[in-house]
Design a protein around this motif. Structure first.
Motif, mmCIF file in Angstrom:
data_model
loop_
_atom_site.group_PDB
_atom_site.id
_atom_site.type_symbol
_atom_site.label_atom_id
_atom_site.label_comp_id
_atom_site.label_asym_id
_atom_site.label_seq_id
_atom_site.Cartn_x
_atom_site.Cartn_y
_atom_site.Cartn_z
ATOM 1 N N SER A 182 63.981 41.859 12.168
ATOM 2 C CA SER A 182 64.901 42.633 13.025
ATOM 3 C C SER A 182 65.658 41.763 13.951
ATOM 4 N N GLY A 183 65.301 40.592 14.221
ATOM 5 C CA GLY A 183 65.762 39.824 15.091
ATOM 6 C C GLY A 183 65.375 39.785 16.935
ATOM 7 N N CYS A 184 64.147 40.608 16.645
ATOM 8 C CA CYS A 184 63.508 40.949 18.260
ATOM 9 C C CYS A 184 62.471 39.862 18.562
ATOM 10 N N GLU A 185 62.195 39.343 19.690
ATOM 11 C CA GLU A 185 61.139 38.538 20.036
ATOM 12 C C GLU A 185 59.866 39.536 20.501
ATOM 13 N N ILE A 186 58.669 39.111 19.783
ATOM 14 C CA ILE A 186 57.701 40.247 19.766
ATOM 15 C C ILE A 186 56.442 39.463 20.382
ATOM 16 N N ALA A 187 56.476 38.134 20.559
ATOM 17 C CA ALA A 187 55.403 37.587 21.091
ATOM 18 C C ALA A 187 55.700 36.004 21.470
ATOM 19 N N LEU A 188 54.860 35.559 22.571
ATOM 20 C CA LEU A 188 55.260 34.095 23.219
ATOM 21 C C LEU A 188 54.076 33.552 23.415
ATOM 22 N N LEU A 189 53.824 32.211 23.192
ATOM 23 C CA LEU A 189 52.843 31.638 23.660
ATOM 24 C C LEU A 189 53.216 29.888 24.357
ATOM 25 N N LYS A 190 53.041 29.911 25.433
ATOM 26 C CA LYS A 190 53.170 28.762 26.206
ATOM 27 C C LYS A 190 52.230 27.693 26.115
ATOM 28 N N GLY A 191 52.081 26.968 25.304
ATOM 29 C CA GLY A 191 50.940 26.089 25.009
ATOM 30 C C GLY A 191 50.535 25.917 23.518
ATOM 31 N N PRO A 192 49.715 25.026 22.947
ATOM 32 C CA PRO A 192 49.241 24.981 21.885
ATOM 33 C C PRO A 192 48.200 25.998 21.385
ATOM 34 N N ALA A 193 48.164 26.059 20.080
ATOM 35 C CA ALA A 193 47.061 27.124 19.317
ATOM 36 C C ALA A 193 46.721 26.502 17.823
ATOM 37 N N GLU A 194 45.634 26.963 17.505
ATOM 38 C CA GLU A 194 45.364 26.423 16.147
ATOM 39 C C GLU A 194 45.798 27.217 15.169
ATOM 40 N N TRP A 195 47.173 27.148 14.803
ATOM 41 C CA TRP A 195 47.931 28.044 13.873
ATOM 42 C C TRP A 195 47.322 28.498 12.543
ATOM 43 N N ALA A 196 46.514 27.549 11.886
ATOM 44 C CA ALA A 196 45.904 27.647 10.720
ATOM 45 C C ALA A 196 44.605 28.526 10.692
ATOM 46 N N SER A 197 43.938 28.802 11.549
ATOM 47 C CA SER A 197 42.780 29.553 12.028
ATOM 48 C C SER A 197 42.875 31.003 11.358
ATOM 49 N N PRO A 198 41.578 31.524 11.155
ATOM 50 C CA PRO A 198 41.643 32.890 10.423
ATOM 51 C C PRO A 198 42.451 33.803 11.547
ATOM 52 N N ASP A 199 42.127 33.512 12.871
ATOM 53 C CA ASP A 199 42.662 34.306 13.874
ATOM 54 C C ASP A 199 44.222 34.536 13.859
ATOM 55 N N ALA A 200 44.785 33.210 13.807
ATOM 56 C CA ALA A 200 46.182 33.047 13.805
ATOM 57 C C ALA A 200 46.848 33.757 12.332
ATOM 58 N N VAL A 201 46.169 33.306 11.301
ATOM 59 C CA VAL A 201 46.508 33.862 10.101
ATOM 60 C C VAL A 201 46.400 35.547 10.063
ATOM 61 N N SER A 202 45.356 36.213 10.488
ATOM 62 C CA SER A 202 45.317 37.500 10.892
ATOM 63 C C SER A 202 46.533 38.024 11.578
ATOM 64 N N PHE A 203 46.647 37.284 12.738
ATOM 65 C CA PHE A 203 47.840 37.747 13.659
ATOM 66 C C PHE A 203 49.279 37.756 13.009
ATOM 67 N N MET A 204 49.504 36.579 12.322
ATOM 68 C CA MET A 204 50.913 36.436 11.582
ATOM 69 C C MET A 204 50.957 37.487 10.416
ATOM 70 N N LYS A 205 49.800 37.914 9.585
ATOM 71 C CA LYS A 205 49.935 38.883 8.712
ATOM 72 C C LYS A 205 50.183 40.267 9.198
ATOM 73 N N ALA A 206 49.618 40.558 10.314
ATOM 74 C CA ALA A 206 50.050 41.756 10.967
ATOM 75 C C ALA A 206 51.547 41.836 11.284
ATOM 76 N N ALA A 207 52.002 40.638 11.895
ATOM 77 C CA ALA A 207 53.348 40.576 12.409
ATOM 78 C C ALA A 207 54.203 40.790 10.901
ATOM 79 N N LEU A 208 53.849 40.532 9.772
ATOM 80 C CA LEU A 208 54.433 40.756 8.645
ATOM 81 C C LEU A 208 53.949 42.037 7.979
ATOM 82 N N ASN A 209 53.161 42.701 8.290
ATOM 83 C CA ASN A 209 52.698 43.907 8.075
ATOM 84 C C ASN A 209 52.300 43.758 6.598
ATOM 85 N N ARG A 210 51.342 42.523 6.446
ATOM 86 C CA ARG A 210 50.863 42.369 5.074
ATOM 87 C C ARG A 210 49.307 42.623 5.173
ATOM 88 N N PRO A 211 48.768 42.884 3.961
ATOM 89 C CA PRO A 211 47.080 43.417 4.248
ATOM 90 C C PRO A 211 46.469 42.157 4.428
#
Length: 211
Positions: A182-211
Motif C-alpha cells: 500500500s506504499g507504507c514504510e513498515i520497517a527500517l534497518l541502519k546497517g547490514p544484515a544477513e538477508w538470505a538467512s532463515p531469520d530474514a526470509v521468515s521476516f520477509m514472508k511475514a511482511a508478504l503474509n506468505r506461509p
C-alpha cells in the motif's frame, strides 16, 4: 446604549468565530498525521513482524506507526526516472549501497539470494546504488561478483542520501527499509544484515503474509 454595545460585542465575536471556522476548514492538513492515518491498516503487518525481528534481523526496527516513506527519485534499469510510488502494489525491500562501502558489498550476495527466493509479482528487492564518481563501476562490480537477480537502480547525483539524511533514515551505509504494497514504510534497518538467512526470509514472508 448598553444593549447596543453588548450587541456589537456579540456580533464581533460571531464574526471572529466564523472566520476561525473558515480558516480551520481551509487550513492544510498535517502531512505527517495524514500519512500515518492513511497507513493505519499496515499495523496488522507490523504486528506480525515485531516478534520476527530477531537473530540475524534483530536490529531491524519495525514501525509502531507506519507512514509513507520519504519521496525519493532514482533511475531504473532502463535509466528512466523512477520513484517508490512506481512499485505500489508490491512489497519492496529498499537497500542503499555503494561500492566504497565494505558492509554494503558484503551483504549484496545475500540480497541477490533473497530476490531469487522471494522475488515475484508481490515482492522485489530494490537495491539503489549511490556511487557518484564512476557510473559504470557499480555495474562492473555486480557482474564480477555474480549478482544477477537484482535489477540495477541508481542515484548517481547523490540526491537520495541528502533526503534520507534529513529524514533520519540514513546515518551511514548500508540502509534498508521495507515498504508494503500500500506504499507504507513498515520497517527500517541502519546497517547490514544477513538477508538470505532463515531469520530474514521468515521476516520477509511475514511482511508478504506468505506461509
Amino acid at each position: 446604549m448598553k444593549s447596543r454595545k453588548n450587541w456589537l460585542v456579540g456580533l464581533a465575536a460571531l464574526v471572529l468565530a466564523g472566520a476561525g471556522a473558515v480558516w480551520y476548514g481551509l487550513a492544510p492538513r498535517d502531512p505527517m498525521a495524514a500519512g500515518v492515518s492513511e497507513c493505519r491498516a499496515s499495523t496488522a503487518t507490523t504486528e506480525r513482524l515485531k516478534p520476527l525481528a530477531k537473530g540475524e534481523v534483530a536490529a531491524v526496527g519495525v514501525s509502531s506507526a507506519p507512514k509513507p516513506p520519504p519521496a525519493i527519485a532514482f533511475t531504473g534499469p532502463d535509466e528512466k526516472p523512477t520513484s517508490l510510488a512506481d512499485f505500489k502494489g508490491k512489497t519492496i525491500l529498499v537497500n542503499l549501497w555503494a561500492t566504497w562501502c565494505v558492509p554494503c558489498r558484503e551483504e549484496m550476495p545475500a540480497l541477490d539470494k533473497l530476490q531469487a527466493e522471494l522475488g515475484g509479482p508481490d515482492f522485489q528487492v530494490v537495491a539503489i546504488n549511490v556511487d557518484t564518481r564512476n557510473r559504470e563501476k557499480p555495474k562492473v562490480w555486480l557482474k564480477e561478483n555474480g549478482i544477477t537477480n537484482l535489477a540495477y537502480h541508481a542515484d548517481p547525483e547523490g540526491k537520495i542520501l541528502q533526503v534520507l539524511q534529513k529524514s533520519g533514515h540514513v546515518v551511514g551505509l548500508p540502509t534498508t527499509f521495507v515498504v508494503d504494497a500500500s506504499g507504507c514504510e513498515i520497517a527500517l534497518l541502519k546497517g547490514p544484515a544477513e538477508w538470505a538467512s532463515p531469520d530474514a526470509v521468515s521476516f520477509m514472508k511475514a511482511a508478504l503474509n506468505r506461509p
